[in-house]
Design an enzyme around this catalytic site. Structure first.
Site, PDB file in Angstrom:
ATOM      1  N   GLU A  91       0.826  -1.206   0.000  1.00  0.00           N
ATOM      2  CA  GLU A  91       0.000   0.000   0.000  1.00  0.00           C
ATOM      3  C   GLU A  91       0.857   1.251   0.000  1.00  0.00           C
ATOM      4  O   GLU A  91       1.922   1.278   0.603  1.00  0.00           O
ATOM      5  CB  GLU A  91      -0.832   0.076   1.294  1.00  0.00           C
ATOM      6  CG  GLU A  91      -1.842  -1.003   1.442  1.00  0.00           C
ATOM      7  CD  GLU A  91      -2.511  -0.976   2.818  1.00  0.00           C
ATOM      8  OE1 GLU A  91      -2.467   0.076   3.503  1.00  0.00           O
ATOM      9  OE2 GLU A  91      -3.073  -2.001   3.195  1.00  0.00           O
ATOM     10  N   CYS A 104       3.260   8.269   1.444  1.00  0.00           N
ATOM     11  CA  CYS A 104       3.701   7.320   2.463  1.00  0.00           C
ATOM     12  C   CYS A 104       3.889   5.973   1.762  1.00  0.00           C
ATOM     13  O   CYS A 104       2.956   5.456   1.159  1.00  0.00           O
ATOM     14  CB  CYS A 104       2.631   7.242   3.542  1.00  0.00           C
ATOM     15  SG  CYS A 104       2.941   5.966   4.766  1.00  0.00           S
ATOM     16  N   CYS A 111       5.382  -7.521   7.987  1.00  0.00           N
ATOM     17  CA  CYS A 111       6.353  -7.000   8.945  1.00  0.00           C
ATOM     18  C   CYS A 111       6.550  -8.035  10.034  1.00  0.00           C
ATOM     19  O   CYS A 111       5.632  -8.771  10.375  1.00  0.00           O
ATOM     20  CB  CYS A 111       5.804  -5.702   9.553  1.00  0.00           C
ATOM     21  SG  CYS A 111       6.934  -4.878  10.693  1.00  0.00           S
ATOM     22  N   CYS A 115       4.094  -5.326  16.443  1.00  0.00           N
ATOM     23  CA  CYS A 115       3.426  -4.329  17.294  1.00  0.00           C
ATOM     24  C   CYS A 115       1.943  -4.678  17.451  1.00  0.00           C
ATOM     25  O   CYS A 115       1.261  -5.010  16.479  1.00  0.00           O
ATOM     26  CB  CYS A 115       3.573  -2.924  16.713  1.00  0.00           C
ATOM     27  SG  CYS A 115       5.281  -2.392  16.597  1.00  0.00           S
ATOM     28  N   CYS A 118      -0.921  -2.873  15.302  1.00  0.00           N
ATOM     29  CA  CYS A 118      -0.675  -2.630  13.871  1.00  0.00           C
ATOM     30  C   CYS A 118      -1.186  -3.774  12.995  1.00  0.00           C
ATOM     31  O   CYS A 118      -0.901  -4.946  13.262  1.00  0.00           O
ATOM     32  CB  CYS A 118       0.819  -2.423  13.654  1.00  0.00           C
ATOM     33  SG  CYS A 118       1.246  -2.107  11.938  1.00  0.00           S
ATOM     34  N   CYS A 332      -2.163   1.574   8.708  1.00  0.00           N
ATOM     35  CA  CYS A 332      -1.214   0.694   8.025  1.00  0.00           C
ATOM     36  C   CYS A 332      -1.724  -0.717   7.777  1.00  0.00           C
ATOM     37  O   CYS A 332      -2.068  -1.428   8.717  1.00  0.00           O
ATOM     38  CB  CYS A 332       0.013   0.495   8.910  1.00  0.00           C
ATOM     39  SG  CYS A 332       1.052   1.879   8.980  1.00  0.00           S
TER      40      CYS A 332
HETATM   41  N1  SAH Z   1       7.791   0.127  11.191  1.00  0.00           N
HETATM   42  C1  SAH Z   1       7.914   1.545  11.228  1.00  0.00           C
HETATM   43  C2  SAH Z   1       7.124   2.290  10.175  1.00  0.00           C
HETATM   44  C3  SAH Z   1       5.756   1.800   9.812  1.00  0.00           C
HETATM   45  S1  SAH Z   1       4.434   2.115  10.921  1.00  0.00           S
HETATM   46  C4  SAH Z   1       7.592   2.056  12.626  1.00  0.00           C
HETATM   47  O1  SAH Z   1       7.251   1.267  13.471  1.00  0.00           O
HETATM   48  O2  SAH Z   1       7.733   3.244  12.863  1.00  0.00           O
HETATM   49  C5  SAH Z   1       4.169   3.843  10.894  1.00  0.00           C
HETATM   50  C6  SAH Z   1       3.615   4.393  12.204  1.00  0.00           C
HETATM   51  O3  SAH Z   1       2.236   4.033  12.379  1.00  0.00           O
HETATM   52  C7  SAH Z   1       4.348   3.852  13.418  1.00  0.00           C
HETATM   53  O4  SAH Z   1       4.526   4.877  14.363  1.00  0.00           O
HETATM   54  C8  SAH Z   1       3.365   2.819  13.931  1.00  0.00           C
HETATM   55  O5  SAH Z   1       3.606   2.502  15.264  1.00  0.00           O
HETATM   56  C9  SAH Z   1       2.056   3.502  13.663  1.00  0.00           C
HETATM   57  N2  SAH Z   1       0.868   2.656  13.673  1.00  0.00           N
HETATM   58  C10 SAH Z   1       0.706   1.419  13.188  1.00  0.00           C
HETATM   59  N3  SAH Z   1      -0.548   0.991  13.382  1.00  0.00           N
HETATM   60  C11 SAH Z   1      -1.198   1.984  13.991  1.00  0.00           C
HETATM   61  C12 SAH Z   1      -2.526   2.154  14.472  1.00  0.00           C
HETATM   62  N4  SAH Z   1      -3.434   1.187  14.353  1.00  0.00           N
HETATM   63  N5  SAH Z   1      -2.838   3.327  15.050  1.00  0.00           N
HETATM   64  C13 SAH Z   1      -1.929   4.331  15.180  1.00  0.00           C
HETATM   65  N6  SAH Z   1      -0.668   4.223  14.751  1.00  0.00           N
HETATM   66  C14 SAH Z   1      -0.304   3.077  14.177  1.00  0.00           C
END
Ligand code: SAH
Length: 343
Positions: A91, A104, A111, A115, A118, A332
């Protein structure tokens, strides 16, 4: 490697030498790929048909196929779902701001960072993207919108520092004056906090912005959200951030997703302030984006504002991220998941 779009100009010159072609051909091909955004050798009309055939035989030419586009009726944000050469999906999200268009991009398919909030990580990592496949997202969206992209944020699917070498090559090609020549200052790389690679990146002394996904003020809380917190402590992270600033002079961004009842209290803000107040930085608060498979809840607006005000009392530079594309699976990896469920 025979992925022609991932070669630097110097490498491409060596390739032309190897094929017994004149070195200036490299410049022509490079310009077709990285400035004219050709989608295949056949578009390179200043090359002879014979040379185009030869290139077809020697190299792969990555190209993305747009599978779906969703446009937000609220703010014009567009989310693209692209199919890679091997059928996998990534995406990219295009956002219009007053200071220009921002894209973006994804750095991996899936991944492995895990997390908890995510959507991109739910089925783990399928593979990393090639430099060409990261560039292709920028090139395809430029062609599809007909507008220049001025800012690129590596914040889509994947952990960019888990694809370190390809990321560096991507940045070199994207900022090359013989390519789209996007300024390093207009590139942001977001990481969940891979300390070793953050330090390696600092040593590169690039002028890009590093964004760190912090999301919690203590190791204990952070471990509940991010498995990477078992590998590196917040103290180590902060030291790496300080090192990044020392080497590059670039102000850091901290991303902090607010989750109701988990990291949004006054005490959380106080501890967070203590961590970052001596760093030259900016804190970006993001009310957590609800993901269907997860049950994290956004704090009420007044709590988000209170959290922000609290940080500001310490003199910290803080913004609440404007939510873009809320109506189009903004978070994401959500669009990719939905599409795969249909297939
Ligand atoms: N892996 C990298 C970049 C991709 S995620 C990282 O962790 O920074 C981009 C941002 O979106 C990161 O800060 C991640 O923690 C956040 N993110 C992912 N899912 C999310 C969600 N459901 N709500 C808010 N932020 C989210």
């Amino acid at each position: 490697m025979n992925d022609i779009k991932s070669f630097t100009l110097e490498e491409l010159k060596k390739e032309m030498e190897r094929l017994g072609e004149k070195p200036f051909r490299a410049g022509q091909i490079y310009q077709w790929m990285h400035q004219k955004l050709a989608r295949g050798f056949q578009e390179m009309t200043s090359l002879s048909a014979a040379l185009r055939e030869k290139l077809e035989e020697e190299y792969t030419f990555t190209a993305l196929k747009p599978v779906r586009v969703q446009e937000s009726s609220i703010d014009g944000t567009r989310k693209y779902l692209f199919e890679l050469g091997d059928g996998r999906l990534v995406e990219s999200v295009w956002m219009k701001y007053h200071h220009g268009n921002s894209l973006c991009i994804s750095s991996q398919v899936g991944c492995r960072m895990g997390c908890a909030f995510c959507a991109s990580t739910i089925d783990g990592l399928e593979r990393s993207l090639e430099p060409s496949e990261m560039l292709d997202q920028v090139y395809a969206v430029t062609l599809l919108t007909g507008e220049r992209i001025s800012n690129v944020v590596v914040m889509g699917i994947g952990e960019p520092l888990d694809n370190y070498q390809n990321l560096l090559r991507f940045i070199a090609l994207l900022t090359d004056e013989k390519g789209l020549h996007i300024s390093q200052r207009n590139i942001t790389v977001s990481t969940c906090g891979l300390v070793r690679e953050m330090r390696m990146l600092a040593d590169e002394r690039l002028q890009i912005t590093l964004a760190l996904s912090l999301h919690a003020p203590t190791d204990e809380k952070r471990r509940k959200l991010m498995p990477v917190a078992n590998r590196y402590s917040i103290e180590e992270l902060m030291e790496a951030c300080g090192y990044y600033f020392e080497k590059t002079g670039r102000r850091l961004t901290f991303e902090y997703s607010l989750v109701k009842g988990l990291n949004d209290g006054k005490e959380d803000a106080d501890i967070l302030a203590g961590l970052v107040k001596n760093l030259n930085c900016h804190v970006n608060l993001i009310p957590v984006n609800p993901v269907r498979e997860r049950n994290f809840v956004q704090p009420d607006t007044k709590n988000v504002t209170a959290f922000k005000n609290n940080l500001e009392k310490y003199g910290i530079n803080v913004t609440i991220r404007r939510e873009m594309g809320r109506d189009i699976d903004g978070a994401c990896g959500q669009l990719r998941r939905r599409q795969r469920a249909l297939q």
